[in-house]
Design a protein around this motif. Structure first.
Motif, PDB file in Angstrom:
ATOM      1  N   TRP A 294      32.360  12.324  44.258  1.00  0.00           N
ATOM      2  CA  TRP A 294      32.830  12.750  43.003  1.00  0.00           C
ATOM      3  C   TRP A 294      33.184  11.460  42.105  1.00  0.00           C
ATOM      4  O   TRP A 294      33.601  10.492  42.374  1.00  0.00           O
ATOM      5  CB  TRP A 294      34.338  12.884  43.305  1.00  0.00           C
ATOM      6  CG  TRP A 294      35.130  13.472  42.171  1.00  0.00           C
ATOM      7  CD1 TRP A 294      35.001  14.853  41.487  1.00  0.00           C
ATOM      8  CD2 TRP A 294      36.402  12.597  41.587  1.00  0.00           C
ATOM      9  NE1 TRP A 294      35.620  14.787  40.586  1.00  0.00           N
ATOM     10  CE2 TRP A 294      36.855  13.657  40.436  1.00  0.00           C
ATOM     11  CE3 TRP A 294      37.160  11.644  41.795  1.00  0.00           C
ATOM     12  CZ2 TRP A 294      37.631  13.052  39.532  1.00  0.00           C
ATOM     13  CZ3 TRP A 294      38.127  11.401  41.052  1.00  0.00           C
ATOM     14  CH2 TRP A 294      38.555  12.323  40.038  1.00  0.00           C
ATOM     15  N   ASN A 295      32.345  11.707  40.987  1.00  0.00           N
ATOM     16  CA  ASN A 295      32.242  10.713  39.955  1.00  0.00           C
ATOM     17  C   ASN A 295      31.849   9.231  39.968  1.00  0.00           C
ATOM     18  O   ASN A 295      32.497   8.599  39.595  1.00  0.00           O
ATOM     19  CB  ASN A 295      33.605  11.031  38.976  1.00  0.00           C
ATOM     20  CG  ASN A 295      33.541  12.209  38.176  1.00  0.00           C
ATOM     21  OD1 ASN A 295      32.612  12.883  38.070  1.00  0.00           O
ATOM     22  ND2 ASN A 295      34.759  12.668  37.528  1.00  0.00           N
ATOM     23  N   ASN A 296      31.270   8.981  41.069  1.00  0.00           N
ATOM     24  CA  ASN A 296      30.844   7.969  41.593  1.00  0.00           C
ATOM     25  C   ASN A 296      32.407   6.959  41.808  1.00  0.00           C
ATOM     26  O   ASN A 296      32.103   5.733  41.951  1.00  0.00           O
ATOM     27  CB  ASN A 296      30.250   7.025  40.601  1.00  0.00           C
ATOM     28  CG  ASN A 296      28.943   7.440  40.219  1.00  0.00           C
ATOM     29  OD1 ASN A 296      28.124   7.920  41.139  1.00  0.00           O
ATOM     30  ND2 ASN A 296      28.262   7.513  39.048  1.00  0.00           N
ATOM     31  N   SER A 329      34.177   5.760  50.561  1.00  0.00           N
ATOM     32  CA  SER A 329      33.970   4.488  49.888  1.00  0.00           C
ATOM     33  C   SER A 329      35.021   5.002  48.527  1.00  0.00           C
ATOM     34  O   SER A 329      34.850   6.138  48.207  1.00  0.00           O
ATOM     35  CB  SER A 329      32.786   4.492  49.484  1.00  0.00           C
ATOM     36  OG  SER A 329      32.423   3.363  48.387  1.00  0.00           O
ATOM     37  N   TYR A 330      35.710   4.036  48.093  1.00  0.00           N
ATOM     38  CA  TYR A 330      36.642   4.337  47.194  1.00  0.00           C
ATOM     39  C   TYR A 330      36.163   2.915  46.055  1.00  0.00           C
ATOM     40  O   TYR A 330      36.663   1.912  46.243  1.00  0.00           O
ATOM     41  CB  TYR A 330      37.939   4.306  47.403  1.00  0.00           C
ATOM     42  CG  TYR A 330      39.032   4.368  46.206  1.00  0.00           C
ATOM     43  CD1 TYR A 330      38.761   5.261  45.289  1.00  0.00           C
ATOM     44  CD2 TYR A 330      40.050   3.701  46.100  1.00  0.00           C
ATOM     45  CE1 TYR A 330      39.839   5.522  44.300  1.00  0.00           C
ATOM     46  CE2 TYR A 330      40.785   3.628  44.805  1.00  0.00           C
ATOM     47  CZ  TYR A 330      40.738   4.778  44.069  1.00  0.00           C
ATOM     48  OH  TYR A 330      41.600   4.725  43.078  1.00  0.00           O
ATOM     49  N   THR A 331      35.690   3.499  44.906  1.00  0.00           N
ATOM     50  CA  THR A 331      35.573   2.420  43.795  1.00  0.00           C
ATOM     51  C   THR A 331      36.138   2.939  42.330  1.00  0.00           C
ATOM     52  O   THR A 331      35.210   3.485  41.473  1.00  0.00           O
ATOM     53  CB  THR A 331      33.737   2.271  43.579  1.00  0.00           C
ATOM     54  OG1 THR A 331      33.464   1.837  44.783  1.00  0.00           O
ATOM     55  CG2 THR A 331      33.970   1.104  42.701  1.00  0.00           C
ATOM     56  N   THR A 339      35.733   0.481  51.326  1.00  0.00           N
ATOM     57  CA  THR A 339      34.689   1.088  52.364  1.00  0.00           C
ATOM     58  C   THR A 339      35.396   1.123  53.776  1.00  0.00           C
ATOM     59  O   THR A 339      36.237   0.147  54.139  1.00  0.00           O
ATOM     60  CB  THR A 339      33.564   0.644  52.331  1.00  0.00           C
ATOM     61  OG1 THR A 339      33.421  -0.781  52.923  1.00  0.00           O
ATOM     62  CG2 THR A 339      33.080   0.808  50.940  1.00  0.00           C
ATOM     63  N   ALA A 340      35.299   2.056  54.511  1.00  0.00           N
ATOM     64  CA  ALA A 340      35.707   2.287  56.121  1.00  0.00           C
ATOM     65  C   ALA A 340      34.924   3.160  56.656  1.00  0.00           C
ATOM     66  O   ALA A 340      34.421   4.226  55.920  1.00  0.00           O
ATOM     67  CB  ALA A 340      37.064   2.603  56.277  1.00  0.00           C
ATOM     68  N   GLY A 341      34.554   3.061  57.814  1.00  0.00           N
ATOM     69  CA  GLY A 341      33.875   4.008  58.736  1.00  0.00           C
ATOM     70  C   GLY A 341      33.884   3.977  60.218  1.00  0.00           C
ATOM     71  O   GLY A 341      34.651   2.938  60.480  1.00  0.00           O
ATOM     72  N   LEU A 342      33.248   4.829  61.072  1.00  0.00           N
ATOM     73  CA  LEU A 342      33.397   4.913  62.333  1.00  0.00           C
ATOM     74  C   LEU A 342      31.717   5.550  62.697  1.00  0.00           C
ATOM     75  O   LEU A 342      31.288   6.269  62.395  1.00  0.00           O
ATOM     76  CB  LEU A 342      34.378   5.967  62.739  1.00  0.00           C
ATOM     77  CG  LEU A 342      34.189   6.220  64.306  1.00  0.00           C
ATOM     78  CD1 LEU A 342      34.635   4.909  65.070  1.00  0.00           C
ATOM     79  CD2 LEU A 342      35.129   7.504  64.519  1.00  0.00           C
TER      80      LEU A 342
END
Length: 443
Positions: A294-296, A329-331, A339-342
């Protein structure tokens, strides 16, 4: 102004003093950040061009490679720049002090890296390279702890079809005393890798189709041990060929549901000494998930599936595991990036590790905040749990880190990091505290 100049002078004096301390340190062993055989690391500098090779993106899933702290030095690339140039480069000099279970040691790192981008004509091509040249107090000569050279390119075939290709070669070697290694290992093995991948994506209305394939080579040098002497690791050398298919459906301009499958064939050079058979195997995986952008500002994906590793030798049987994957990812602006991940992987056990295979789950998170034009803050956390199939043992690792970059001018920055690591495996429990300070000079 005099106060600011005095502060900068003190910071530079601190760096020089630390570098001198590393040269005079007593012989010691030190942990360095383990780097994937095919990549420089899992955290990518936001202002640098990077290679889109999936093998590089999944560095933390490679056999025997785990996240480590502090944040990899290549993340501290110095001041941000709005300029765009085909050739981008930086060189870092970093001194590190490590305390591992009460034993302290020093190491010096020289960290060169470059990126060249050709954007124009029919294709976009990126050439990327980096190295970590390290020296501990107990070494007469520096060690190439890691080195990577890669090239990737993409080109539109028509309005709805894009082709891509990438290739890379790399070398990594842990320094003696790296956390998690057996204490009997005097010189860890060098790990050589090389590979190439090709792919094509095409859009059919609201459907997105992707096809890919690749070939990769992994080979291990010998290990020098205090208990058994020089140990040959050639039985772990193997070729891996992969093929994958991904089909997505664009439900809305923001959301996509998808399914993907992959087949990987591993062929080993020689049979194992313990069993006398070739551990050749076929990996098969199937996943389904959802992705959105969404919207980068926000981007996220989540998937679940099942994977199995089937050995050619009937006595070795088959391994099955649930596969989980997620990343967010949130910018919201140019100053904040989260950023976070599994991730999940089925892979060979790797050199100096028991077992027929490895099932590894990894969780990670990274944060970056640009306070102003001269200060940037960073933080990271990671956790991994690996089951060594055939041994009944597991490996667990936890890492926490924080760092900052202080910009002196348009090309020079002071980089500082602190990291905590906890490793629990068959070699016991190791707790480490690592402090790093250095200078980065960038284009």
């Amino acid at each position: 102004m005099p106060l600011l100049q005095h502060t900068r002078s003190l910071a530079l004096s601190l760096v020089v003093g630390l570098m001198a301390g590393t040269a005079l340190a007593a012989p010691a062993l030190l942990e360095t950040d383990p780097v994937d055989e095919t990549t420089t690391g899992t955290v990518t500098a936001p202002t640098r061009q990077t290679v889109s090779d999936p093998a590089l993106a999944n560095a933390r899933l490679r056999p025997g490679v785990y996240p480590a702290q502090p944040v990899p030095p290549e993340f501290a690339v110095g001041p941000e720049s709005g300029e765009s140039a085909p050739l981008d480069w930086s060189v870092g000099l970093r001194g590190t002090y490590l305390n591992s279970n009460g034993t302290g040691s020093f190491v010096t790192h020289v960290l060169p890296r470059f990126s060249y981008t050709h954007a124009g004509g029919f294709a976009t091509i990126v050439v990327d390279g980096s190295a970590d040249i390290a020296k501990t107090g107990g070494q007469d000569l520096p060690t190439l702890a890691s080195g990577i050279l890669s090239i990737s390119g993409s080109a539109p075939i028509d309005a709805v079809t894009t082709a891509s290709a990438s290739a890379s070669i790399g070398l990594t070697q842990d320094l003696p005393g790296t956390a998690g290694l057996s204490p009997s290992i005097i010189t860890p093995p060098q790990v050589f890798t090389g590979g190439a991948e090709v792919g094509v994506t095409r859009q059919f209305g609201q459907f997105n189709l992707g096809l890919g394939g690749g070939l990769e080579r992994t080979s291990y040098g010998p290990t020098n041990r205090s208990d058994t002497g020089l140990t040959d690791n050639s039985e772990q050398n193997y070729w891996a060929a992969t093929a994958n298919l991904r089909l997505g459906y664009q439900v809305t301009p923001i959301l996509e549901v998808f399914g993907e499958g992959e087949v990987q064939r591993d062929i080993f050079d020689s049979p194992t000494a313990s069993l006398g058979v070739y551990p050749n195997a076929t990996n098969r995986s199937l996943r389904a998930g959802i992705a959105g952008k969404w919207n980068n500002i926000w981007s996220a994906s989540a998937s679940v599936g099942i994977g199995e590793r089937i050995f050619d030798e009937a006595t070795l049987g088959a391994i099955r595991a649930q596969l989980y994957g997620a990343e967010i990812s949130y910018t919201p602006n140019s100053t904040v990036k989260l950023t976070a991940g599994l991730e999940t992987a089925l892979a060979p056990a790797g050199a100096d590790n028991p077992g027929n295979a490895r099932i590894q789950y990894t969780a990670f998170s990274n944060a970056q905040y640009t306070v102003n034009t001269w200060l940037r803050l960073r933080a990271s956390a990671n956790w991994s749990n690996s089951e060594l199939v055939g041994t009944g043992t597991t490996e667990r690792r936890l890492g926490l880190g924080a760092g900052a970059d202080y910009v002196f001018n348009a090309h020079t920055s002071l980089n500082a990091d602190y990291g905590y690591g906890n490793t629990d495996n068959s070699n016991g429990n190791t707790q480490t505290h690592q402090v790093s300070l250095g200078v980065t000079i960038a284009r």
